[in-house]
Design a protein around this motif. Structure first.
Motif, PDB file in Angstrom:
ATOM      1  N   LYS A 109      12.451  13.561 -15.308  1.00 36.35           N
ATOM      2  CA  LYS A 109      11.859  12.282 -14.910  1.00 36.35           C
ATOM      3  C   LYS A 109      12.825  11.113 -15.074  1.00 36.35           C
ATOM      4  N   SER A 110      13.845  11.308 -15.887  1.00 30.39           N
ATOM      5  CA  SER A 110      14.810  10.217 -16.104  1.00 30.39           C
ATOM      6  C   SER A 110      15.921  10.220 -15.067  1.00 30.39           C
ATOM      7  N   ARG A 111      15.891  11.218 -14.148  1.00 33.03           N
ATOM      8  CA  ARG A 111      16.955  11.323 -13.140  1.00 33.03           C
ATOM      9  C   ARG A 111      16.353  11.504 -11.744  1.00 33.03           C
ATOM     10  N   ILE A 112      15.644  10.490 -11.308  1.00 29.32           N
ATOM     11  CA  ILE A 112      15.032  10.528  -9.985  1.00 29.32           C
ATOM     12  C   ILE A 112      15.680   9.465  -9.103  1.00 29.32           C
ATOM     13  N   GLY A 113      16.092   9.864  -7.912  1.00 32.42           N
ATOM     14  CA  GLY A 113      16.685   8.946  -6.952  1.00 32.42           C
ATOM     15  C   GLY A 113      15.697   8.602  -5.849  1.00 32.42           C
ATOM     16  N   LEU A 114      16.040   7.579  -5.089  1.00 35.62           N
ATOM     17  CA  LEU A 114      15.190   7.074  -4.012  1.00 35.62           C
ATOM     18  C   LEU A 114      16.065   6.813  -2.801  1.00 35.62           C
ATOM     19  N   MET A 115      15.587   7.210  -1.613  1.00 35.61           N
ATOM     20  CA  MET A 115      16.391   7.031  -0.411  1.00 35.61           C
ATOM     21  C   MET A 115      15.476   6.846   0.797  1.00 35.61           C
TER      22      MET A 115
ATOM     23  N   LEU B 257       0.820  -1.216   0.000  1.00 38.48           N
ATOM     24  CA  LEU B 257       0.000   0.000   0.000  1.00 38.48           C
ATOM     25  C   LEU B 257       0.853   1.266   0.000  1.00 38.48           C
ATOM     26  N   PRO B 258       1.857   1.410   0.892  1.00 35.16           N
ATOM     27  CA  PRO B 258       2.695   2.615   0.811  1.00 35.16           C
ATOM     28  C   PRO B 258       3.385   2.772  -0.547  1.00 35.16           C
ATOM     29  N   TYR B 259       3.820   1.668  -1.143  1.00 32.40           N
ATOM     30  CA  TYR B 259       4.444   1.742  -2.473  1.00 32.40           C
ATOM     31  C   TYR B 259       3.477   2.352  -3.486  1.00 32.40           C
TER      32      TYR B 259
ATOM     33  N   ILE C  81      10.486  -1.138  -3.172  1.00 34.48           N
ATOM     34  CA  ILE C  81      10.121  -0.374  -4.372  1.00 34.48           C
ATOM     35  C   ILE C  81      10.993  -0.746  -5.568  1.00 34.48           C
ATOM     36  N   ILE C  82      12.287  -0.935  -5.354  1.00 33.92           N
ATOM     37  CA  ILE C  82      13.165  -1.229  -6.502  1.00 33.92           C
ATOM     38  C   ILE C  82      12.930  -2.629  -7.056  1.00 33.92           C
ATOM     39  N   THR C  83      12.166  -3.477  -6.343  1.00 31.59           N
ATOM     40  CA  THR C  83      11.774  -4.777  -6.916  1.00 31.59           C
ATOM     41  C   THR C  83      10.464  -4.666  -7.687  1.00 31.59           C
ATOM     42  N   ARG C  84       9.812  -3.494  -7.603  1.00 26.33           N
ATOM     43  CA  ARG C  84       8.511  -3.311  -8.262  1.00 26.33           C
ATOM     44  C   ARG C  84       8.563  -2.362  -9.451  1.00 26.33           C
ATOM     45  N   THR C  85       9.596  -1.509  -9.522  1.00 22.80           N
ATOM     46  CA  THR C  85       9.672  -0.542 -10.611  1.00 22.80           C
ATOM     47  C   THR C  85      11.131  -0.221 -10.899  1.00 22.80           C
TER      48      THR C  85
END
Length: 600
Positions: free
Chosen positions: A447-453, A426-428, A465-469
């Motif tokens: 949009k091609s340069r978005i990071g996640l932390m 759900l949070p994802y 998240i990185i296993t889903r997208t």
């Protein structure tokens, strides 16, 4: 606008042990700052006049606890020495020496100590939980008496009532499912203990009132979940419940998340009226009982005290770092220890889409710029537009910084914080929707340069998240879970935390559900270069949680890296060795620069 340099984090001061001497209009408190050269923290004792706002530093080495004594203050220091401070001339002399570290103490006719428990190896004669090195639990020692071993658990907190000559003692009953607290009454005339409650409540804070009633923030574990908002429960000294009040707020300790406070200090106090630190959608408050008055305006309140029918509290206001404030119906700043750095802060802009959230725009704007989505821990914590150094330094380095409160967060009620059974899914889903809303409103984000932390729960969600997208160009996962199965059995709170968020399931009864909630078993779907950061002695999320992800990505040929910080636990982001904290910021900037900025 001047950029915030990474090295500036060492200029941050945090506050705790706020103690008001009302008849002198003075407040005493301890500030903690960092020394990169010595790789350590420096505590200083201060006194500020509440009328003139003049501050004076007292020359006392390594103070850590402040308590009121007869005609003065008692200050415990790192040398295991208690000093008495003369309030008139601020001179000090040795009042007592002890042979163990004191976690907490109170002074009256008797001096009560609560000793910390040092981390040990597991052995068959001890309960594993108390050796996890996360919380310091201990036992009472009363001046002139032997150490008192209260059966049923380790001492979690105690509250002393001078009028009644009694102390309320809360212990953890460890190894149980769910973990709950026992509540004892300690008579300081007879030194007898009386069990008030057992196997029912998960207690946040407990106060012993002058009328003999017990007032506590707690979850009734026979009716509610450990993560439901705590009620305010009043009972008598026989454990009979007199009143249960749902206050429309949360009393969760985590509160507003930032890497610029310590989680130290008492969150409940009593002086003819009771006051608690509470959390709602606007941030953290001082919640009075029985008036139900709620004084808002601060974030991350680590310490407070009564003053003239109001309060002196330490917290963050807006993007100011911690200072002392006089809380009435207004919020007046008293000190300016952090104002030089606070003045450099970039102001987050509120973006109320499908969830409440904020965007910090980069200090230097370009036609197209990268962005980083940051996820807080908990999950029952919350973000507000408070000063968080990692967010500010990212914006100073040219990134749009996006942060929000996904389902599971605190402050929005039980329905919103309840993600049992949908811990990742759900949070994802909601985070991806919110990110799309931000991108619609900020076309200048590339949009091609978005990071996640993210860290802790945010680290788990990053892994998930990185296993889903594959929409993220790079990710940093800090001290997060990768296998719900392993965490159920290796985390110090696995039996209660994982069991809770897996909706009362175990790895043996619902193996498929545990596998689906565990990013480790979907690593073959990952395409995002990911850096893992973890403390070697993390007992909340064991270091193997990141090691397993790192080795899986290495095997699968996905660019990855890992840094295991020696001798660090789960909270090293806020309280770890200064050089490790500096290195974490450097690694964060280096990783995102490589994948989101270089070669463009």
């Amino acid at each position: 606008m001047v950029k915030i340099r990474i090295e500036a984090f060492q200029d941050i001061k945090t506050f705790t042990e706020v103690t008001v001497i009302e008849d002198r209009n003075e407040v005493y408190y301890i500030t903690t700052s960092m020394s990169l050269d010595k790789n350590t923290y420096v505590n200083e004792l201060w006194c500020t006049n509440l009328l003139t706002k003049n501050s004076q530093k007292l020359l006392l080495e390594s103070p850590s606890l402040i308590r009121r004594g007869d005609n003065g203050l008692l200050v415990y220091t790192g040398s295991h020495t208690i000093y008495k401070i003369n309030l008139t001339d601020k001179s000090s002399h040795v009042w007592d020496k002890v042979n163990q570290e004191i976690l907490d103490f109170e002074y009256d006719d008797h001096l009560m100590y609560q000793f910390s428990v040092k981390e040990n190896q597991y052995d068959s004669s001890s309960n594993a939980y108390k050796h996890m090195g996360l919380k310091s639990y201990g036992k009472f020692a009363i001046r002139g008496k032997e150490s008192m071993d209260l059966l049923g658990g380790d001492v979690y907190q105690f509250n002393y009532n001078k009028t009644l000559k009694k102390a309320l003692v809360v212990t953890f009953d460890l190894g149980l499912k769910p973990i709950w607290n026992s509540i004892y009454l300690l008579d300081l005339k007879t030194f007898e203990t009386k069990l008030i409650s057992k196997e029912q409540y998960r207690v946040g804070d407990a106060l012993l009132l002058d009328n003999g009633h017990i007032l506590m923030t707690a979850c009734d574990m026979k009716k509610n979940s450990r993560n439901d908002d705590k009620s305010l429960i009043e009972m008598d000294m026989d454990g009979q419940v007199l009143k249960v009040s749902d206050c429309g707020c949360s009393f969760e300790e985590m509160g507003v998340y930032t890497d610029c406070h310590t989680f130290k200090g008492k969150r409940a106090k009593y002086k003819k009226k009771a006051a608690f630190v509470s959390v709602d959608k606007d941030g953290e408050n001082i919640f009075e009982w029985p008036t139900r008055r709620s004084l808002v305006n601060l974030y991350s309140i680590d310490s407070f005290d009564f003053y003239k029918d109001a309060y002196i509290a330490v917290g963050l206001k807006g993007t100011d770092l911690q200072e002392l404030y006089y809380l009435t119906d207004d919020c007046e700043r008293i000190t300016d220890h952090n104002q030089a750095l606070s003045s450099l802060a970039l102001q987050p802009k509120f973006l109320d889409g499908s969830m409440p959230g904020w965007v910090i725009e980069p200090v230097v704007k370009t036609e197209k710029a990268p962005a980083v989505l940051v996820i807080h821990g908990g999950p029952k914590g919350m973000y507000k537009p408070a000063f968080s150094f990692d967010l500010q330094v990212l914006a100073s380095k040219g990134y749009y910084v996006i942060f929000t409160n996904p389902p599971g967060s605190d402050g929005y009620g039980n329905d919103y914080s309840n993600i049992r059974g949908v811990f990742g899914s759900l949070p994802y889903k909601e985070l991806m929707t919110y990110l799309d809303e931000v991108l619609d409103q900020y076309p200048q984000i590339d949009k091609s340069r978005i990071g996640l932390m993210g860290g802790s729960y945010g680290g788990y969600l990053t892994n998930y998240i990185i296993t889903r997208t594959d929409r993220f160009k790079a990710a940093i996962s800090a001290r997060g879970i990768s296998s719900m199965i392993n965490s159920f059995m290796s985390s110090d709170i696995g039996f209660e935390y994982v069991y809770e968020y897996m909706d009362g399931k175990t790895p043996w009864s619902h193996r498929k559900d545990f596998l689906e909630a565990s990013p480790l078993y979907d690593c073959e779907l990952i395409k995002t270069p990911t850096l893992f950061l973890h403390g070697e002695k993390d007992k909340r999320c064991h270091v193997t949680e990141s090691l397993n992800m790192y080795h899986a990505l290495t095997y699968l040929g996905i660019e990855t890296g890992i840094r295991i910080f020696e001798d660090e636990g789960h909270g090293f982001v806020r309280s770890g060795q200064p050089r490790h904290r500096l290195e974490r910021y450097q690694l964060m900037i280096t990783w995102f620069r490589k994948h989101l900025q270089e070669g463009i």
